[in-house]
Design an enzyme around this catalytic site. Structure first.
Site, PDB file in Angstrom:
ATOM      1  N   THR A   1      12.529   3.423  -1.739  1.00 39.91           N
ATOM      2  CA  THR A   1      13.769   2.900  -1.144  1.00 39.91           C
ATOM      3  C   THR A   1      14.299   1.662  -1.842  1.00 39.91           C
ATOM      4  OG1 THR A   1      12.470   1.644   0.473  1.00 39.91           O
ATOM      5  CG2 THR A   1      13.214   3.851   1.134  1.00 39.91           C
TER       6      THR A   1
ATOM      7  N   TYR B   1      18.612   5.933  -7.689  1.00 40.76           N
ATOM      8  CA  TYR B   1      18.126   6.221  -6.333  1.00 40.76           C
ATOM      9  C   TYR B   1      18.852   7.428  -5.754  1.00 40.76           C
ATOM     10  CZ  TYR B   1      17.681   5.740  -1.267  1.00 40.76           C
ATOM     11  OH  TYR B   1      17.470   5.984   0.067  1.00 40.76           O
TER      12      TYR B   1
ATOM     13  N   LEU C   1       0.875   8.345  -1.436  1.00 38.34           N
ATOM     14  CA  LEU C   1       1.588   9.619  -1.459  1.00 38.34           C
ATOM     15  C   LEU C   1       2.206   9.947  -2.811  1.00 38.34           C
ATOM     16  CD1 LEU C   1       3.091   9.459   2.108  1.00 38.34           C
ATOM     17  CD2 LEU C   1       1.491  11.187   1.249  1.00 38.34           C
TER      18      LEU C   1
END
Length: 294
Positions: free
Chosen positions: A62, A125, A37
Site C-alpha cells: 500500500t 501501485y 505473504l
C-alpha cells in the site's frame, strides 16, 4: 465455514477481525499463522494445510510512492499473491475476497466511476492492483473483488490519523484541494465484507464491486471536517487552520487520480444494504476514536 484472513494486522484486517467472528488469521506476527505473504510458496502450503472455504485477502503493498521505486515488490503482493490465491480457490471451489483501488482509474467522467468503466492506472501501485484484478478475473474462481478508496481509521499510516496527529500538536495544515474522492472508513469496508459473506452462496464467478463512503469531497474538505469534528469531541485541543493547496504544491512520486469517486450501486443492489455517506462514517469513526482506536 472455515475463513482465513490474510493481512490480519493492517487497518482493514483489524476491522475485519472485530466485525467477523471466528476467522483464522495470518500476518507476519501476532496471528494464528505467522507468515511473510510475499513467500507465496509457503502461503500455498498453508492453504493446503488449513483448507479454508473462504479466503479474505486484506494483505497488499500500500506504499503508493515507494511502489514507483519498488514495482517488482509491489507486484509480488498485489498481483502474484492474489493470482496464486485465485488459482488455489479455483481448484478447491473456495471463495476469495480481495480488495482493489480507485487508482486503477484516471480522468474525470463527470460522474462516479462504475465497475465497467475503462481503466488507465497512472502509477506503479495502480498497475499492480489492476494486474491483481485481472489475474483473479482470468482464473474464473469464485471471487469478490472490492474496489475502495481513501481508506482511513484511527491507526497510523492513513490520511485522517496523520492530519489529526499534526493538528493535535497544534500544527496548521496544508492540504490538496484539487483531488476529489470518496473517503472510506475501514469499518464501513469491514461491514460491507460481512454483508457480502452472508450471501457467499450466490457468488459463482469473479464479481467486481465498488465499496466506499458515498459522496464526493476533496482532501482539503475532508481535512477541514475531520479537524472540526475532532475538536468538538475533544480528540484534539482546538481546531487548526487548514490551507487549501494545489497538487503541484505537494509533489509526490506517484501520480494520484484527480477524480476518485466510486459508484456503490452494484453493491447496494446485490446486498440490499445502503453504503453510508462519507461524513456520517467519519463521525462514527471519531465517536469511537479514543475508546476503540477505530
Amino acid at each position: 465455514m472455515t475463513t482465513l484472513l490474510l493481512g490480519a494486522n493492517g487497518q482493514l484486517g483489524r476491522h475485519l477481525r472485530a466485525e467477523i467472528a471466528g476467522m483464522a488469521t495470518c500476518a507476519r506476527s501476532q496471528a494464528d499463522h505467522a507468515l511473510d505473504l510475499s513467500d507465496i510458496e509457503t502461503a500455498s502450503r498453508l492453504l493446503d494445510r488449513i483448507q479454508p472455504e473462504v479466503i479474505v485477502n486484506a494483505a497488499a503493498w500500500t506504499a503508493v510512492d515507494d511502489a514507483e521505486d519498488h514495482e517488482d515488490q509491489a507486484f509480488r503482493l498485489n498481483h502474484d499473491l492474489p493470482a496464486a490465491l485465485a488459482e488455489w480457490c479455483r481448484r478447491h471451489e473456495a471463495l476469495l475476497v480481495h480488495y482493489s483501488t480507485d487508482y486503477v482509474f484516471s480522468g474525470q467522467p463527470g460522474r462516479p466511476w462504475r465497475e465497467d468503466d475503462p481503466v488507465a492506472p497512472e502509477s506503479a501501485y495502480g498497475r499492480s492492483k489492476l494486474a491483481g484484478e485481472q489475474a483473479i478475473a482470468a482464473s474464473a474462481c469464485r471471487a469478490l473483488v472490492l474496489r475502495t478508496a481513501w481508506v482511513y481509521s484511527a491507526l497510523p499510516g492513513n490520511f485522517v490519523s496523520a492530519i489529526l496527529k499534526r493538528a493535535g500538536e497544534g500544527q496548521d495544515l496544508k492540504v490538496v484541494a484539487d483531488q476529489t474522492g470518496s473517503p472510506t472508513w475501514a469499518g464501513t469496508l469491514a461491514r460491507a465484507t460481512k454483508a457480502l459473506l452472508g450471501q457467499a452462496d450466490q457468488i459463482e464467478r469473479p464479481q467486481l464491486m465498488h465499496v466506499t463512503g458515498q459522496g464526493a469531497v476533496s482532501w482539503h474538505q475532508l481535512a477541514c471536517l475531520a479537524v472540526q469534528m475532532a475538536a468538538e469531541r475533544g480528540i484534539i485541543e482546538r481546531a487548526v487552520e487548514v490551507e487549501p493547496i494545489g497538487s503541484d504544491q505537494w509533489p509526490q512520486k506517484a501520480r494520484r487520480p484527480a477524480w476518485s469517486v466510486l459508484d456503490g450501486g452494484r453493491f447496494e443492489h446485490f446486498t440490499g444494504k445502503r453504503l453510508p455517506d462519507w461524513d456520517a462514517a467519519l463521525a462514527e469513526c471519531l465517536e469511537q476514536w479514543s475508546e476503540a482506536q477505530c
